[in-house]
Write a protein that holds these residues in place. Sequence first.
Motif, short mmCIF file in Angstrom:
data_model
loop_
_atom_site.label_atom_id
_atom_site.label_comp_id
_atom_site.label_asym_id
_atom_site.label_seq_id
_atom_site.Cartn_x
_atom_site.Cartn_y
_atom_site.Cartn_z
N ALA A 19 0.82 -1.21 0.00
CA ALA A 19 0.00 0.00 0.00
C ALA A 19 0.85 1.26 0.00
CB ALA A 19 -0.93 -0.01 1.22
N ALA A 20 1.95 1.26 0.76
CA ALA A 20 2.79 2.45 0.84
C ALA A 20 3.41 2.79 -0.51
CB ALA A 20 3.88 2.24 1.89
N THR A 21 3.80 1.77 -1.28
CA THR A 21 4.39 2.01 -2.59
C THR A 21 3.35 2.54 -3.57
OG1 THR A 21 5.99 0.24 -2.19
CG2 THR A 21 5.71 0.98 -4.46
N ILE A 22 2.17 1.95 -3.56
CA ILE A 22 1.09 2.45 -4.43
C ILE A 22 0.78 3.91 -4.08
CG2 ILE A 22 -1.32 2.17 -5.10
CD1 ILE A 22 -1.01 -0.83 -4.44
N ALA A 23 0.70 4.20 -2.79
CA ALA A 23 0.42 5.57 -2.36
C ALA A 23 1.52 6.52 -2.81
CB ALA A 23 0.27 5.62 -0.84
N GLY A 24 2.77 6.09 -2.70
CA GLY A 24 3.88 6.95 -3.11
C GLY A 24 3.87 7.23 -4.60
N ILE A 25 3.51 6.23 -5.40
CA ILE A 25 3.42 6.43 -6.85
C ILE A 25 2.36 7.47 -7.19
CG2 ILE A 25 2.71 5.33 -9.01
CD1 ILE A 25 4.05 2.74 -7.95
N PHE A 26 1.18 7.33 -6.61
CA PHE A 26 0.09 8.24 -6.96
C PHE A 26 0.20 9.60 -6.28
CE2 PHE A 26 -1.71 4.30 -8.50
CZ PHE A 26 -2.39 4.71 -9.65
N ALA A 27 0.97 9.67 -5.18
CA ALA A 27 1.21 10.96 -4.54
C ALA A 27 2.37 11.70 -5.19
CB ALA A 27 1.50 10.76 -3.05
N GLY A 28 3.12 11.02 -6.04
CA GLY A 28 4.20 11.66 -6.77
C GLY A 28 5.54 11.64 -6.07
N THR A 29 5.68 10.81 -5.03
CA THR A 29 6.97 10.72 -4.34
C THR A 29 7.83 9.57 -4.87
OG1 THR A 29 5.98 9.35 -2.58
CG2 THR A 29 6.03 11.74 -2.23
N ILE A 30 7.23 8.62 -5.56
CA ILE A 30 7.95 7.57 -6.28
C ILE A 30 7.71 7.82 -7.76
CG2 ILE A 30 8.13 5.10 -6.73
CD1 ILE A 30 7.17 4.60 -3.88
N THR A 31 8.78 8.17 -8.48
CA THR A 31 8.59 8.74 -9.82
C THR A 31 9.21 7.93 -10.95
OG1 THR A 31 10.58 10.10 -9.54
CG2 THR A 31 8.47 11.06 -8.86
N ASN A 32 9.92 6.84 -10.62
CA ASN A 32 10.58 6.07 -11.66
C ASN A 32 10.31 4.58 -11.45
OD1 ASN A 32 12.87 4.76 -13.27
ND2 ASN A 32 13.18 6.92 -13.72
N TRP A 33 10.15 3.85 -12.56
CA TRP A 33 9.77 2.44 -12.47
C TRP A 33 10.85 1.56 -11.86
CZ3 TRP A 33 5.16 0.57 -12.41
CH2 TRP A 33 4.12 1.24 -13.06
N ASN A 34 12.12 1.96 -11.89
CA ASN A 34 13.15 1.13 -11.28
C ASN A 34 13.49 1.59 -9.87
OD1 ASN A 34 14.65 3.44 -11.73
ND2 ASN A 34 16.21 2.46 -13.02
N ASP A 35 12.61 2.38 -9.26
CA ASP A 35 12.79 2.79 -7.87
C ASP A 35 12.91 1.55 -6.98
OD1 ASP A 35 11.75 3.58 -5.05
OD2 ASP A 35 12.00 5.52 -6.02
N GLU A 36 13.76 1.64 -5.96
CA GLU A 36 14.02 0.50 -5.08
C GLU A 36 12.74 0.00 -4.40
OE1 GLU A 36 15.87 -2.55 -3.02
OE2 GLU A 36 16.46 -1.41 -4.80
N ALA A 37 11.80 0.91 -4.10
CA ALA A 37 10.56 0.50 -3.45
C ALA A 37 9.78 -0.48 -4.32
CB ALA A 37 9.71 1.73 -3.14
N ILE A 38 9.83 -0.31 -5.65
CA ILE A 38 9.16 -1.22 -6.57
C ILE A 38 10.03 -2.45 -6.83
CG2 ILE A 38 8.16 -1.48 -8.88
CD1 ILE A 38 7.68 1.55 -8.89
N ALA A 39 11.31 -2.21 -7.09
CA ALA A 39 12.22 -3.30 -7.46
C ALA A 39 12.36 -4.33 -6.34
CB ALA A 39 13.60 -2.72 -7.81
N SER A 40 12.37 -3.90 -5.09
CA SER A 40 12.56 -4.82 -3.98
C SER A 40 11.41 -5.80 -3.81
CB SER A 40 12.76 -4.04 -2.68
OG SER A 40 11.59 -3.28 -2.37
N GLN A 41 10.25 -5.45 -4.34
CA GLN A 41 9.09 -6.34 -4.25
C GLN A 41 8.88 -7.16 -5.52
OE1 GLN A 41 5.54 -4.38 -2.16
NE2 GLN A 41 6.78 -2.56 -2.62
#
Length: 366
Positions: A147-169
């Motif tokens: 949920a935190a990663t999805i929220a970060g993507i839509f809130a604009g704090t996670i901005t790239n597809w290879n961000d560690e928050a996405i890659a680690s999962q």
Amino acid sequence: MINKRAGSVAAIFAASALLLGGCAANETGATDGGTTDDSSSLTGTLVGAGASSQQSAQEAWVAAFQGTNPEVTVEYDPSGSGAGRDTFIAGGAAFAGSDRAFNDEEVAAGEFGACVPEAGIVEIPAYVSPIAVIFNLEGVDSLNLDAATIAGIFAGTITNWNDEAIASQNEDAELPDLAITPVHRADDSGTTENFTGYLFEAAGEVWTEEPDGVWPFESGEAAQGTSGVVDAVTNGTGTIGYADASRAGDLGTVAVKVGEEYVPFSPEAAAAIVDASAFVEGRGEGDLAIELDRATDASGVYPVVLVSYLIACVEYQEAADAELVKAYFEYIISEEGQQAAAEAAGSAPISDQLRERATAAVELIS
């Protein structure tokens, strides 16, 4: 929230045509949901408006209902939940479809144009569906996200597809060095309110905005209605959005982390959270608004769910409206009607327990 709704009632009334007004107006033969019944005494035109999430289900319901009631025309305009509620308030529709129930303040105001003043309303959670987090990323069909990663993507704090928050999962996914383009609804949307409700409850440390049908940020790309979001994600590169799961098509989809597992969307997983949730307290006998538990960690539950309501008057100013709405709602909540929606839209049929409550609510309509 009324002052934040997109569009005006006047614009709604000026629409050149209702999308489903004629989609099955002349279907008087057998359908998957019913057979011709020349003995039906029902006649007239029934007008509804609202949630675009219900569009596929409404098409199936309209076709079957008109097949068994050949002298009835049902017109449903999938203009969006906010527009549908506005139309119902203004008396421009005999019923509304909405991806959220009216709130306490709106119910207390009692301003519903087709209804006898202060008679109350009926709200039935008749369409239950997961909200899919959809994306378009070459070579990637599915992702695991908490949920935190999805929220970060839509809130604009996670901005790239290879961000560690996405890659680690998603260790097995080949994630590109590519900017993420989040797509959200431009209109006042019950789907948005349900989606932001999930983000607020499940990832409140990241998503601090209260649930609302109006998107809270100016960043990202805005699109009108469910179809607009799906089109924008489909035609973009590195795009991500949210939509009723029946519209996900061939787009990539997200399995959402619940507890220690990642749960893909399914009608069964969506239905599980509805039956585990309580009704809103202090409502009228026919008002079956549900308080969803979106922060659950129960196994097999998909918490990003849309519960879309059918909304009507307890007592109508016009008896003809009452007769048609009551009959139409009776069909929709029946096992046959729910199965028709499941086949057309991939929704989750309501449980027998909920059907019992819904049947009692429909009986109040007069």
